[in-house]
Design an enzyme around this catalytic site. Structure first.
Site, short mmCIF file in Angstrom:
data_model
loop_
_atom_site.label_atom_id
_atom_site.label_comp_id
_atom_site.label_asym_id
_atom_site.label_seq_id
_atom_site.Cartn_x
_atom_site.Cartn_y
_atom_site.Cartn_z
N SER A 1 0.90 -1.12 0.15
CA SER A 1 -0.01 -0.17 -0.07
C SER A 1 0.80 1.33 0.16
O SER A 1 0.24 2.32 -0.05
CB SER A 1 -0.99 0.03 1.06
OG SER A 1 -2.00 -0.94 1.11
N TYR B 1 -10.51 3.01 5.94
CA TYR B 1 -9.39 2.38 4.91
C TYR B 1 -10.26 1.40 4.05
O TYR B 1 -10.59 0.43 4.18
CB TYR B 1 -8.31 1.95 5.72
CG TYR B 1 -7.14 1.66 4.91
CD1 TYR B 1 -6.21 2.80 4.68
CD2 TYR B 1 -6.68 0.68 4.08
CE1 TYR B 1 -4.90 2.76 4.17
CE2 TYR B 1 -5.69 0.29 3.29
CZ TYR B 1 -4.81 1.34 3.29
OH TYR B 1 -3.50 1.45 2.59
N ASN C 1 -9.10 -0.23 -0.08
CA ASN C 1 -8.24 -0.24 -1.24
C ASN C 1 -9.12 0.24 -2.48
O ASN C 1 -8.76 0.58 -3.43
CB ASN C 1 -7.86 -1.58 -1.52
CG ASN C 1 -6.72 -2.00 -0.26
OD1 ASN C 1 -5.84 -1.41 -0.35
ND2 ASN C 1 -7.28 -2.91 0.76
N GLY D 1 3.11 -0.83 3.84
CA GLY D 1 2.74 -1.80 2.99
C GLY D 1 2.53 -2.91 3.26
O GLY D 1 3.59 -3.79 3.92
#
Length: 355
Positions: free
Chosen positions: A81, A171, A173, A309
């Site tokens: 990420s 959050y 994606n 990430g």
């Protein structure tokens, strides 16, 4: 602040105690955080851990340490990420050029794409996507779906009701899958092309790439492992299809490149003043997240900025001071770190709170 965990690892899965001597001859000093690396192995159960720190007083390669030969200084690895900070930088550059506004609704660029089950792209702004306040369902939470394109990922998300009403931090994606498509619509090029043109090439990030459909890592690289939650055994997942991660997490990079990128970004070398201010504005997410980057306040009063990430076979975290002059990137060669909520803050405090 709790460690942000992008759940890409869940979707992609089909699934010492003393310091080593790995260092560079030009290393000027032992970074304070290096003493914490063995804890990532002993308590966090990571096979190998490594870090690279750059400080105003450091020269050349900075200060590098690892717990063993599993990770080398120049190794390429999946950065998960952290891709989001690169995508956000491109979007903010486009805003600075007048090609878009952060207040623009998604519908302006992708008409009809965000619709159904309570989702409405007419009500969602680009700022909401960047700050994770859109409320869109995270496509990686649907473990029955394995999308290999942004459109498929977004359709997976819009088959579900939003997680929250717009304006609440959550959050997801999906936000960055959408932003990747916005970049293409505005520029006529993929987000990968724009990242290469605007960031990778100007900063000479020679170890950084966006693999697309390529399942292997560029050389040099080590191995990547995932741990069986039931039996605890490690499986090699070095080869994987990164398309599911896409604009939310496909980036490949190195320790040195990530430090250089965040130093340039926070140092004001990539964004105009207005967009730099927007980057670090956490108001929309109530202090939790800026636009593709987040702050973490340490016990000594220092606030560091960066991202983590988390993808199958890899965990990485970059943190830097507000001016970008002191940066630290650490990584492990697996996607699971036991006691992460205590080990990571302790490592960051050792680095940035040392006197």
């Amino acid at each position: 602040m709790p460690i942000l965990r992008a759940p890409l690892v869940t979707l992609l899965a089909t699934t010492l105690l003393g310091l080593g001597t790995a260092s560079l001859p030009s290393e000027p000093h032992l970074t304070p955080a290096a003493s914490y690396l063995p804890r990532l192995v002993a308590r966090g159960r990571a096979p190998t851990a490594a870090l690279l720190a750059h400080t105003p007083s450091a020269a050349g390669h900075g200060s590098y340490r690892s717990t063993g030969p599993g990770i080398r200084y120049a190794d390429r690895f999946r950065a998960g990420s952290i891709t989001k900070t690169f995508v956000a930088t491109v979007v903010l550059q486009l805003a600075g050029e007048g090609a878009l506004r952060l207040s623009d609704p998604v519908e302006r660029f992708l008409p009809g794409l965000i619709r159904g089950h309570g989702n409405d792209g007419r009500r969602l702004t680009l700022r909401a996507l960047l700050s994770h306040t859109s409320g869109l369902y995270d496509y990686t939470d649907d473990t029955s779906a394995h999308p290999v394109s942004a459109i498929a990922a977004i359709r997976t998300a819009t088959a579900h009701r939003p997680m929250h009403a717009p304006g609440t931090y959550a959050y997801s994606n999906t936000n960055y899958a959408v932003l990747g498509l916005v970049v293409r619509r505005v520029t006529g090029h993929s987000y990968a092309t724009e990242i290469r043109r605007r960031i990778i090439t100007p900063l000479r990030l020679t170890g950084t790439s966006l693999p697309g459909a390529r399942t292997t890592l560029p050389e040099p690289h080590g191995r990547a492992y995932t741990r069986d939650p039931a039996g605890g055994g490690l499986s090699d997942v070095t080869v994987l299809d990164p398309r599911t991660a896409g604009a939310a997490g496909e980036l490949i990079s190195t320790l040195a490149d990530l430090n250089r990128f965040y130093a340039a970004l926070l140092g004001g070398r990539l964004l105009p003043s207005a967009q730099q201010t927007a980057l670090l504005n956490t108001e929309a997410a109530h202090g939790t997240y800026g636009l593709g980057i987040y702050p973490q306040r340490l016990s000594c009063g220092v606030t560091v900025w960066g991202h983590n990430g988390h993808i199958q076979g890899s965990y990485v975290r970059t943190a830097a001071t507000r001016d970008g002059r002191h940066t630290l990137t650490y990584r492990i060669d697996t996607d699971t770190l036991d006691e992460a909520d205590t080990l990571e803050p302790a490592l960051l405090e050792a680095e940035f709170c040392a006197t």
